[in-house]
Write an enzyme that holds these catalytic residues in place. Structure first.
Site, mmCIF file in Angstrom:
data_model
loop_
_atom_site.group_PDB
_atom_site.id
_atom_site.type_symbol
_atom_site.label_atom_id
_atom_site.label_comp_id
_atom_site.label_asym_id
_atom_site.label_seq_id
_atom_site.Cartn_x
_atom_site.Cartn_y
_atom_site.Cartn_z
ATOM 1 N N SER A 142 0.850 -1.091 -0.032
ATOM 2 C CA SER A 142 0.008 0.165 0.012
ATOM 3 C C SER A 142 0.929 1.305 -0.023
ATOM 4 C CB SER A 142 -0.774 -0.054 0.992
ATOM 5 O OG SER A 142 -1.730 -1.011 1.250
ATOM 6 N N GLU A 143 1.560 1.339 -1.077
ATOM 7 C CA GLU A 143 2.656 2.484 -1.164
ATOM 8 C C GLU A 143 2.062 4.052 -1.022
ATOM 9 O OE1 GLU A 143 2.556 0.050 -3.126
ATOM 10 O OE2 GLU A 143 4.499 -1.068 -2.678
ATOM 11 N N ALA A 169 12.366 1.502 -6.709
ATOM 12 C CA ALA A 169 12.147 2.813 -7.288
ATOM 13 C C ALA A 169 11.148 2.829 -8.219
ATOM 14 C CB ALA A 169 13.276 3.547 -7.567
ATOM 15 N N HIS A 220 11.449 -3.085 -12.380
ATOM 16 C CA HIS A 220 12.528 -3.062 -11.201
ATOM 17 C C HIS A 220 13.828 -2.661 -11.451
ATOM 18 C CE1 HIS A 220 9.482 -6.150 -10.079
ATOM 19 N NE2 HIS A 220 9.716 -6.115 -8.774
#
Ligand SMILES: Cc1ncc(C[n+]2csc(CCOP(=O)(O)OP(=O)(O)O)c2C)c(N)n1
Ligand SMILES: [Mg+2]
Lengths: 325, 330
Positions: A59-60, A84, A129
């Protein structure tokens, strides 16, 4: 002096800061029991428990929301965004809350958060990624962008970032985690906004951070054999950008290469080139050379990834091109 | 539970204050004295007033874009709320915030926000901070029906329930998100707030135009939060009389619908009737209305007379800890 890996240096910084300041807490996916995907938060949960080390769900946005709100009250969250690339999922909180809280309410709030995140290619991890989104963050007034290269810098810059009143995005290039270097045991800070001349030279300046700085140093070593004297500068923080150190160098060498791993268009080297054009034009004897990724997503096939990302050879050739111009 | 008469009289005053305030803001927006988008809450005064009468200055409040009333009742110098909306240096945020970004941290107003729903995630953090420090203050986040679609809300509810933080979601359901009716664009069980159950968050739906119902529902939610029982949602059913923003003709709504809400469900008129039935003299209530009008007139005068920000303010406060190597904003 004792040597540590880059990831261990970060880990030591977190241990020392949490010990020093009860307001510091850590959250992220798998930062607790597991100690983080890259081992950076090892041992924290065992020592400080659930209250100060939160294993979050995926849940960024809520993770950054929680960080911002807690920071508004004076706590100092260090939030790990595993890769990132996932910054997109919490971009609203960074852009519209972290960066603006202090400004839009005329200084009433501060958001002293540190968002740590692993960037960069070379892991054969492909599109989602491997990205280098530094420049996305550089276009948000209010955000500080930190990019360490060595274990020594990783520790000192992380400690400074945690103590800073400003919201900070802290990049950790994933190919650097297992590199080693000397790191003092005691706690220390490195000034945010101060570049480091990592090798002195007189013929050309190369500005490079993180993984690209390693290439730049290797290339400088190699070119010295041919009598080319390369000055290597690591900005350490991309925002604020240490113009003074870099301009002094260029006033001496009159030639400059910027190496960065992000796509060439709109990457941080593009901003540096623009800045040099504005402010250092009369000192330049050659156009500013950018060595960067192709304007392409980072492909999966190792052969394609290696072709897309800037490599050591391109750095070497880029420097030669500018020297020979 | 019926509230005591003095409290209801104060609420009557506050609701009138919000209405007069909004009318004046509308007027000066249309005259060009107020820049930007203005979202008015005429018709929704009970929802704001009832909630604010439960919260204290040490509670964290996150108002949304339609929340002038929340800002007014937070305990701030009220004329500074008006001056902020007028973009004046004397405003709570020195003219840098405006209608949609008003904060007064000293009284727990943590700032309203124009990214709908983002405060539901930010409020998680102040609520976590209360728990972290072992304090008993609570966080209230305001949101509209349309905002139920935001992912941040769902991430927030999931984590709030899991961390058991003292957070109250105040869902002001006025039936519309700009032109879109909630039931047209959302999964719509019996009530919008039914989605809270999926996260094990208790929710209550009440008539948002009945101040006593609002107060009591909010009170129960805040009590739960203060007792360490975790987050709750309170859904307040109401209606905005005007368009989405000042100047929106709102042609997407049937006229008789608006008429019906105005005639049958005016929160101020209904409280007046209740108070008169309780024996409060109508002259007393008239006097409260006059006082509220007067207070708003004074606020407008203050705002009109106040200076604008200085140009040097434009690049002030970009960094809380400014960098030597960086001239701010350059
Ligand atoms: C994230 C986001 N999306 C869209 C908007 C534009 N917008 C502002 S208010 C609004 C409708 C909000 O409806 P609701 O949540 O019901 O609140 P109300 O306006 O009815 O009070 C929209 C779409 C916004 N400000 N933020
Ligand atoms: Mg609505």
């Amino acid at each position: 002096m004792r040597e540590l890996k880059f990831s261990q240096a970060l880990n030591e910084a977190l241990h020392q800061e949490m010990e020093r300041d009860e307001d510091v807490f850590v959250l992220g996916q798998d930062v607790g029991k597991m100690g983080g995907d890259f081992g950076v938060t090892k041992g924290l949960w065992k020592k400080y428990g659930d209250r100060r080390v939160i294993d979050t769900p995926l849940s960024e946005a809520a993770m950054l929301g929680l960080s911002n709100g807690a920071a508004f009250t004076g706590l100092r969250p260090v939030v790990e965004i595993m890769f990132a690339d996932f910054i997109t999922e919490c971009f609203d909180q960074i852009v519209n809350n972290s960066a603006k809280a202090h400004y839009m309410f005329s200084g009433q709030l501060t958001a002293p958060i540190v968002l740590r995140t692993a960037n960069g290619g070379g892991f054969r991890a492909a599109y989602h990624h491997s990205q280098n989104p530094e420049a996305w963050l550089m276009n948000i007034p209010g955000i500080t962008v930190v990019a360490p290269t060595t274990p020594y810098e990783a520790k000192g810059l992380l400690i400074s970032s945690i103590r800073s009143e400003n919201p900070i995005v802290f990049f950790e290039h994933k190919m650097l985690y297992s590199t080693s270097g000397e790191v003092p045991e005691e706690s220390y800070e490195l000034e945010l906004g101060k570049a480091k001349v990592k090798r002195e030279g007189s013929d050309v300046t190369i500005i490079a951070s993180m993984k690209m700085c390693e290439y730049a140093l290797q290339a400088a070593e190699e070119l010295a054999k041919d009598g080319i004297s390369v000055e290597v500068i690591d900005p350490r923080t991309l925002v604020p950008f240490d113009k003074e150190t870099i301009f002094d160098s260029i006033a001496k060498t009159n030639r400059v290469v910027v190496a960065y791993e992000a796509p060439k268009t709109g990457g941080y080297g593009a901003e540096i080139a623009g800045m040099l054009n504005d402010e250092m034009f009369e000192f330049l004897k050659a156009p500013v050379k950018r060595v960067a990724s192709k304007d392409s997503p980072v492909a999966f096939s190792p052969k394609l990834e290696d072709y897309i990302l800037p490599n050591y050879n391109e750095v070497l050739e880029g420097i030669k091109e500018v020297v020979e111009y | 539970m019926g509230l005591e008469i003095n409290k209801l009289k104060q609420m009557y005053y506050d609701m009138n204050l919000i209405r007069r305030f909004e009318e004046k803001v509308d007027e000066h927006s249309k005259k060009g004295n107020i820049p930007g988008f203005i979202h008015l809450s005429i018709g929704q005064e009970a929802a704001q007033t009832g909630v604010m009468h439960v919260l204290t200055e040490s509670d964290y409040k996150f108002p949304d874009h339609r929340s002038h009333g929340v800002c007014l009742l937070s305990g701030s110098p009220k004329k500074k709320v008006m001056a902020e909306i007028f973009a004046k240096k004397t405003g709570l945020c020195e003219g840098k915030g405006g209608s949609m970004h008003i904060a007064d941290v000293e009284v727990g107003n943590m700032g309203n926000n124009a990214i709908e729903g983002s405060i539901t995630a930010t409020g998680l953090g102040t609520a976590y901070a209360s728990k972290y420090r072992g304090e008993d203050n609570v966080t209230a986040v305001f949101m509209g029906d349309g905002t139920c679609g935001r992912g941040e809300l769902h991430e927030s509810m999931n984590m709030a329930a899991s961390l058991k933080v003292p957070l109250v979601y105040v869902l002001v359901n006025n039936g519309y998100a700009i032109s879109t009716k909630a039931e047209e664009a959302h999964s719509f069980p019996e009530n919008l707030s039914d989605r809270a159950a999926g996260y094990d968050i208790p929710a209550e739906v009440v008539d948002g135009n009945d101040i006593e119902e609002v107060y009591n529902a909010m009170n129960r939610a805040v009590e739960r939060a203060r007792n360490g029982e975790g987050p709750s949602m309170v859904e307040l059913l109401t209606y905005r009389w005007q368009g989405h923003f000042s100047g929106d003709p709102a042609s997407y709504r049937p006229k008789d619908e608006v008429q019906k809400w105005k005639e049958e469900k005016c929160p101020i008129k209904n409280l007046r009737v209740k108070l008169e039935n309780e024996g409060v003299a109508s002259e007393k209530l008239d006097k409260l209305e006059e006082d509220a009008s007067k207070e708003v007139e004074d606020m407008v005068e203050f705002a009109l007379e106040s200076p604008e920000p200085e140009l040097e303010d434009a690049v002030k406060y970009i960094y809380a800890e400014p960098y030597e190597s960086m001239k701010e904003g350059k």
